[in-house]
Design a protein around this motif. Structure first.
Motif, PDB file in Angstrom:
ATOM      1  N   TRP A  39       0.838  -1.196   0.000  1.00  0.00           N
ATOM      2  CA  TRP A  39       0.000   0.000   0.000  1.00  0.00           C
ATOM      3  C   TRP A  39       0.876   1.250   0.000  1.00  0.00           C
ATOM      4  O   TRP A  39       0.654   2.171  -0.771  1.00  0.00           O
ATOM      5  CB  TRP A  39      -0.938  -0.004   1.215  1.00  0.00           C
ATOM      6  N   ASP A  42       2.718   1.773  -3.316  1.00  0.00           N
ATOM      7  CA  ASP A  42       1.830   2.057  -4.439  1.00  0.00           C
ATOM      8  C   ASP A  42       1.180   3.440  -4.366  1.00  0.00           C
ATOM      9  O   ASP A  42       0.410   3.795  -5.267  1.00  0.00           O
ATOM     10  CB  ASP A  42       0.729   0.998  -4.538  1.00  0.00           C
ATOM     11  N   LEU A  43       1.483   4.209  -3.328  1.00  0.00           N
ATOM     12  CA  LEU A  43       0.892   5.547  -3.239  1.00  0.00           C
ATOM     13  C   LEU A  43       1.369   6.407  -4.405  1.00  0.00           C
ATOM     14  O   LEU A  43       2.543   6.346  -4.788  1.00  0.00           O
ATOM     15  CB  LEU A  43       1.304   6.232  -1.935  1.00  0.00           C
ATOM     16  N   PRO A  44       0.465   7.219  -4.963  1.00  0.00           N
ATOM     17  CA  PRO A  44       0.899   8.137  -6.024  1.00  0.00           C
ATOM     18  C   PRO A  44       1.917   9.153  -5.479  1.00  0.00           C
ATOM     19  O   PRO A  44       1.950   9.434  -4.268  1.00  0.00           O
ATOM     20  CB  PRO A  44      -0.389   8.853  -6.435  1.00  0.00           C
ATOM     21  N   GLU A  45       2.718   9.676  -6.336  1.00  0.00           N
ATOM     22  CA  GLU A  45       3.788  10.604  -5.954  1.00  0.00           C
ATOM     23  C   GLU A  45       3.309  11.750  -5.047  1.00  0.00           C
ATOM     24  O   GLU A  45       3.967  12.041  -4.049  1.00  0.00           O
ATOM     25  CB  GLU A  45       4.462  11.172  -7.217  1.00  0.00           C
ATOM     26  N   PRO A  46       2.175  12.404  -5.335  1.00  0.00           N
ATOM     27  CA  PRO A  46       1.755  13.515  -4.462  1.00  0.00           C
ATOM     28  C   PRO A  46       1.413  13.085  -3.030  1.00  0.00           C
ATOM     29  O   PRO A  46       1.385  13.910  -2.124  1.00  0.00           O
ATOM     30  CB  PRO A  46       0.513  14.077  -5.153  1.00  0.00           C
ATOM     31  N   GLN A  48       3.094  10.557  -1.407  1.00  0.00           N
ATOM     32  CA  GLN A  48       4.252   9.948  -0.767  1.00  0.00           C
ATOM     33  C   GLN A  48       4.922  10.962   0.150  1.00  0.00           C
ATOM     34  O   GLN A  48       4.867  12.167  -0.071  1.00  0.00           O
ATOM     35  CB  GLN A  48       5.236   9.446  -1.816  1.00  0.00           C
TER      36      GLN A  48
END
Length: 80
Positions: A39, A42-46, A48
């Motif tokens: 999880w 897999d977080l999108p860049e914004p 993280q």
């Protein structure tokens, strides 16, 4: 899989009122730990965040996600 679903699995599988599943708790902990790590990765860049990053501090809603992540890690790995 969302963080709320993973939290539900921790509570249902590791802290049940009555134990139904005969799977060893260590195996359950390892499976859920893998889901939490996935999880996070897999977080999108914004969304993280890393304390080691030189980027400015993210907004509160992003920090809350990471607080929830670490709360789940603590709940998952606390002594049973």
């Amino acid at each position: 899989m969302g963080i709320a679903l993973i939290h539900g699995q921790i509570v249902d599988l590791l802290y049940p009122v009555t134990r139904v599943d005969q799977t060893p708790r260590r195996a359950l902990m390892e499976q859920i730990h893998s889901r939490l790590i996935k999880w996070s990765l897999d977080l999108p860049e914004p969304l993280q965040y890393s304390a080691k990053s030189s980027r400015p501090c993210p907004p509160p809603h992003v920090l809350v996600l990471h607080i929830q992540f670490w709360a789940m890690m603590l709940l998952l790995h606390r002594p049973l």
